[in-house]
Design a protein around this motif. Structure first.
Motif, PDB file in Angstrom:
ATOM      1  N   LYS A 229     -52.438  18.461  45.025  1.00  0.00           N
ATOM      2  CA  LYS A 229     -52.021  19.853  44.970  1.00  0.00           C
ATOM      3  C   LYS A 229     -51.311  20.072  43.646  1.00  0.00           C
ATOM      4  N   ARG A 230     -51.881  20.921  42.821  1.00  0.00           N
ATOM      5  CA  ARG A 230     -51.292  21.168  41.502  1.00  0.00           C
ATOM      6  C   ARG A 230     -50.388  22.394  41.540  1.00  0.00           C
ATOM      7  N   PRO A 231     -49.258  22.354  40.817  1.00  0.00           N
ATOM      8  CA  PRO A 231     -48.416  23.548  40.729  1.00  0.00           C
ATOM      9  C   PRO A 231     -49.122  24.636  39.932  1.00  0.00           C
ATOM     10  N   ALA A 232     -48.838  25.870  40.255  1.00  0.00           N
ATOM     11  CA  ALA A 232     -49.505  26.989  39.569  1.00  0.00           C
ATOM     12  C   ALA A 232     -49.230  26.974  38.066  1.00  0.00           C
ATOM     13  N   TRP A 233     -48.034  26.512  37.678  1.00  0.00           N
ATOM     14  CA  TRP A 233     -47.710  26.511  36.248  1.00  0.00           C
ATOM     15  C   TRP A 233     -48.595  25.549  35.463  1.00  0.00           C
ATOM     16  N   PHE A 234     -49.250  24.608  36.147  1.00  0.00           N
ATOM     17  CA  PHE A 234     -50.148  23.673  35.464  1.00  0.00           C
ATOM     18  C   PHE A 234     -51.267  24.422  34.743  1.00  0.00           C
TER      19      PHE A 234
END
Length: 465
Positions: A229-234
């Motif tokens: 699960k990647r953070p949106a800021w990525f």
């Protein structure tokens, strides 16, 4: 008589403040680290990327099992702690980390004030990372940082200052270059410096560089057996950085490390010839699959066109390094084909042969090293030198052997014991860094070459823009 104790006390105070970094004529310098059990105490700062947890996938005798985490409260730190917990509770070879967590808004200031550790590990939001590094170094704390340490040309002077302050403070600033531990790359480097086999590195041209490194990555992937699960800021290049200054850091590092091993480089050795950048497009469905969010956050709206998120995650730099033409390029796709993962392609062109790493469908998406003799060599003589060279390398890489594919092409078969995988490379880098702490210094070429590496990536971004 009354002044003598004061003088003695002052001398003792000055000695203590020196931290063992300054030598005197009568006393030998004692290193800050000796290799003793538990003497390294880790502080993890704002872990927004899973690479921070991979440093702790295994235990190290030199590292205290209590780790101090300073971070803003939210999904990033919770995801980090969940990964650490998965290592602690796995059935095979479980770890025994104890995480002491502080999640106040003043997490950075709190860490610098309390300083419960002597090594800071950071992997996360790259917009903040350079500030984290400099302030931690200024506080006299060693830093092990995930790449990239900077994502914009404007930050480059700050990074140079961080290295200067680190030298003044007697602490070590090092970035995590995992790909130096990938076995096909290691053997490509070994063979490239056996003149009877490789000859010398060609100069190349911009159209046909002497060294090419290409990397294909994927936004949706599995880490430690679970969907990442990647953070949106990525997906915000203002926070993660564009691809040309992110993954390309590894590629530029390998070009330097393989072509000029242990050679001290300088910025004047680099000449960026051309560069380009382009986007990977994510639909709302793709974005939700990898972030679990149903809407794009406000800070991503600047990159949304007709409902599609356009991320400048791809880039290419063509440059010369000490007159040798090189190309580094990175591509981000959303998801790998079935059975595939992140892939790497590399070629080093010598006067006697080309050394090629492929990782495509034919290789089962596993990196494979090929040796391709040049048309003008005496093939019988070349083959003799090649077999002798590989036999010589078996002293360090037992079990490797050549397989002849054609009259002029071989592949190097490598035992599975050397193919430990990307996640294990973080432990290998950490172990090397722990030894550097005992040594009290990095190899003399490491710092100048880190500076050159980030100069190359940020100059490449300037050219691409």
């Amino acid at each position: 008589m009354k002044k003598l104790p004061i003088i003695a006390l002052a001398a003792a105070f000055l000695s203590a403040c020196s931290g063992g970094n300054k030598s005197t004529e009568t006393e030998e310098v004692k290193p800050m680290f000796t290799g003793a059990k538990g003497e390294v105490k880790i502080m993890t700062l704002d872990p927004g990327h899973f690479h921070a947890a991979l440093v702790q996938k295994n235990m190290y005798e030199q590292v205290d099992p209590t780790v101090y985490v300073y971070a803003p409260d939210g999904p990033d730190v919770q995801g980090h702690l969940a990964l650490i917990n998965s290592y602690n509770t796995r059935a095979e070879n479980p770890t025994a980390w104890e995480e002491k967590v502080y999640t106040g808004a003043d997490f950075l200031e709190k860490m610098l004030e309390e300083k419960p550790g002597n090594v800071m590990v950071t992997a996360g939001n790259n917009a903040k990372k350079t500030e984290y590094i400099l302030k931690t170094i200024e506080a006299g704390i060693n830093v092990l940082a995930d790449k990239p340490m900077i994502i914009s040309p404007e930050e480059f002077p700050t990074l140079e200052r961080a290295f200067k302050v680190a030298e003044e403070k007697g602490v070590l600033l090092y970035d995590i270059m995992t790909e130096r531990h990938e076995i096909t790359t290691m053997l490509q480097r070994e063979l490239a410096h056996i003149p009877e086999v490789f000859g010398t590195l060609q100069s190349g041209t911009e159209e046909e560089p002497a060294i090419t490194k290409e990397s294909v990555h994927h936004f949706f992937k599995y880490v430690s057996g679970s969907a990442l699960k990647r953070p949106a800021w990525f997906f915000d290049t203002k926070q993660q950085g564009e691809g040309i200054v992110d993954v390309t850091t590894h590629l530029v590092d390998l070009i330097q490390w393989e072509a000029f091993p242990e050679v001290i480089l300088s910025k004047s050795d680099v000449n960026v010839l051309s560069a380009k950048r382009w986007t990977t497009d994510l639909t709302p469905e793709m974005f939700e699959k990898v972030t679990k969010l149903t809407e794009y956050p406000d800070y991503l709206q600047k990159d949304v066109e007709d409902g599609v998120l356009k991320v400048y995650s791809n880039g290419e730099i063509n440059y010369t390094l000490k007159g040798i033409h090189a190309k580094a390029s990175v591509i981000w796709n959303f998801q790998a084909p079935e059975g595939a993962g992140d892939t790497h392609y590399s070629i080093m062109r010598g006067t006697k042969c080309n050394l090629i790493i492929k990782q495509g469908e034919e290789e089962g998406y596993k990196p494979q090293l090929y040796i391709e003799a040049s048309p003008d060599v005496d093939i019988k003589e070349f083959a003799g030198y090649l077999y002798n060279a590989v036999q010589g390398l078996t002293s360090n890489y037992s079990g490797i052997e050549l397989e002849k594919l054609t009259d002029t092409t071989w592949k190097l078969n490598i035992p599975a014991k050397f193919k430990v995988g990307h996640e294990a490379h973080f432990g290998q880098v950490t172990e090397k860094y722990l030894q550097y702490l005992i040594d009290g210094k990095l190899p003399e070429w490491e710092v100048p070459n880190m500076i050159v590496k980030y100069y190359t990536t940020t100059e490449g971004l300037k050219a691409a823009r």
